[in-house]
Design an enzyme around this catalytic site. Structure first.
Site, mmCIF file in Angstrom:
data_model
loop_
_atom_site.group_PDB
_atom_site.id
_atom_site.type_symbol
_atom_site.label_atom_id
_atom_site.label_comp_id
_atom_site.label_asym_id
_atom_site.label_seq_id
_atom_site.Cartn_x
_atom_site.Cartn_y
_atom_site.Cartn_z
ATOM 1 N N SER A 22 -31.876 40.132 -29.460
ATOM 2 C CA SER A 22 -32.435 41.340 -28.554
ATOM 3 C C SER A 22 -33.770 41.532 -27.868
ATOM 4 C CB SER A 22 -32.563 42.974 -29.475
ATOM 5 O OG SER A 22 -33.164 43.281 -28.622
ATOM 6 N N TYR A 66 -32.389 44.378 -22.419
ATOM 7 C CA TYR A 66 -32.629 45.983 -22.253
ATOM 8 C C TYR A 66 -33.261 46.485 -20.814
ATOM 9 C CZ TYR A 66 -31.716 48.099 -26.596
ATOM 10 O OH TYR A 66 -31.065 48.919 -27.500
ATOM 11 N N THR A 90 -27.034 45.458 -22.130
ATOM 12 C CA THR A 90 -27.148 47.467 -22.943
ATOM 13 C C THR A 90 -26.747 48.598 -21.951
ATOM 14 O OG1 THR A 90 -27.509 46.629 -24.610
ATOM 15 C CG2 THR A 90 -27.766 48.927 -24.418
ATOM 16 N N LYS A 138 -22.370 45.848 -22.646
ATOM 17 C CA LYS A 138 -22.129 46.107 -23.428
ATOM 18 C C LYS A 138 -22.488 48.343 -23.357
ATOM 19 C CE LYS A 138 -24.249 46.143 -28.643
ATOM 20 N NZ LYS A 138 -25.411 47.521 -28.832
ATOM 21 N N HIS A 147 -23.083 52.160 -29.728
ATOM 22 C CA HIS A 147 -24.303 52.082 -30.038
ATOM 23 C C HIS A 147 -24.199 51.938 -31.713
ATOM 24 C CE1 HIS A 147 -28.321 50.173 -28.716
ATOM 25 N NE2 HIS A 147 -28.963 50.462 -29.619
#
Ligand code: FNR
Length: 380
Positions: free
Chosen positions: A122, A146, A172, A253, A277
């Protein structure tokens, strides 16, 4: 699988439970309440999150007999890499809260190295992306982005992931803002989380340049800059920009609608990742597994389809593969493994999931993933 069984047959108790329900109960007893609510919690009244899991019970598989399944092959090729199985670890932010030494991502990476199950690291990892990639050893890893509002910062993170040797960028789409999460809000969890989210930013040259002074001098300003630049509202036109700044495969995603899946490919995505998610972002939705067949039909074999949300067992993995997923991710299961046993606990969870999937293929007469896919699953 053999190792787990032989231990069981010789009366050796497993160090950690081999099923999700017992594992979660153990983690719930072990974790501080605020960390548990962060990991376990979802959006709104958690109807969608609960249904992600329940929906697997509404799909079934019909066993086939008189097939030689003495050898099973779970291997899959993804982004040019040969993987021993279609399982991967979905991106989990702030895993440092879950392990005692605060280095949850390094622990997950070591489990990846040990098991061959790739980790998708992440942006909000508790360890720098370069260190995480190195700890994965020979096992491929993916980097989850992100997308920051500042394009320069986004490009810096992508360039670092590329230089570190990640095999794909997973963008994402559903989290430019955090969903309504009552458990975190009631526990006033956010300051605690914030302490862990900056790791990848504090070492980033672009972030440091934007800040204008060493972050250690004024952490409040660093947190403010992070919060101010966190989430870009991505629109379709941004995909061409992402495409232009990396040669790595781009995975989108959060794609759940068949039309979005089609458009994702048109805009140059190299893979589609069907996920809600884990029910943490939008409530009031349909279980992720029930949206997978529509996405798979629309993709029509042109690119790989990744899937997560609600996978709790090897049986769920096989069902998702039967419904057309190329690779399947888990979030909570390996998080609880990390919480209870660090790298070894995480590896244990991954091995149990794979052992159950492998055995199910054996008893269902499905020696390869192609056979699983051809057999399909039926709604009950
Ligand atoms: C997540 N998820 C997530 N996704 C992402 O793209 N970036 C992130 O940083 C995080 N962080 C995160 C933290 C925690 C504690 C959880 C539980 C989840 C979502 C994750 O990648 C995945 O989509 C879900 O976890 C899959 O659902 P299950 O397996 O948890 O049901």
């Amino acid at each position: 699988q053999t190792r787990i069984y032989l231990a069981g047959l010789s009366g050796v108790m497993p160090a950690l439970p081999v099923d999700f329900a017992t594992l979660e109960a153990r983690a719930a007893a072990a974790l501080p309440p605020s960390v548990l609510s962060y990991v376990q919690g979802g959006c709104g009244d958690e109807h969608t999150q609960d249904d992600n899991v329940a929906a697997f019970g509404r799909w079934g598989m019909v066993p086939r007999m008189l097939v030689d399944t003495a050898k099973r092959d779970l291997s899959v090729t993804l982004f040019g890499a040969d993987l021993p199985s279609p399982l991967f670890m979905a991106p989990i932010g702030v895993t440092g809260l879950m392990t005692q030494d605060g280095h949850g991502d390094l622990a997950a990476a070591r489990a990846a190295a040990e098991t061959g199950v790739p980790l998708c690291a992440s942006t909000l990892a508790s360890d720098p992306l370069e260190d995480v990639r190195a700890a994965c050893g020979d096992t491929p890893a993916f980097f989850q982005l992100y997308t920051p509002r500042d394009r320069g910062l986004a490009e810096s993170l992508i360039a670092r992931a590329e230089a570190a040797g990640y095999a794909a960028i997973v963008v994402t789409l559903d989290t430019w803002v955090t969903g309504w999460r009552p458990r975190d809000l009631n526990a006033s969890n956010f300051p605690q989380l914030r302490g862990h989210v900056l790791t990848n930013y504090l070492v980033d040259p672009r972030f440091r340049a934007m800040l204008g002074h060493p972050p250690e001098q004024d952490m409040r300003a660093a947190v403010g800059l992070w919060a101010g630049t966190f989430g870009k509202v991505l629109v379709w036109e941004d995909i061409a920009w992402l495409r232009s700044v990396t040669r790595l495969p781009i995975v989108l995603k959060g794609i759940c609608h068949p039309d979005d899946a089609r458009r994702a490919i048109d805009e140059g995505a190299d893979a589609v990742y069907c996920s809600n998610h884990g029910g943490r972002q939008a409530n009031g939705g349909i279980a992720a597994i029930d949206m997978l067949p529509g996405v798979v039909a629309s993709v029509d074999g042109r690119v790989p389809v990744l899937f997560d949300s609600g996978i709790r067992s090897g049986t769920d993995i096989v069902k998702a593969l039967a419904l057309g997923a190329t690779a399947v991710g888990v979030g909570r299961p390996y998080s609880y493994g990390l919480a209870l046993g660090g790298a070894a606990g995480c590896a244990h969870v991954l091995r149990c999931l794979l052992a159950e999937a492998d055995l199910l293929m054996a008893v269902n007469g499905l020696p390869t993933l192609a056979d699983v896919r051809a057999a399909g699953a039926v709604p009950r």
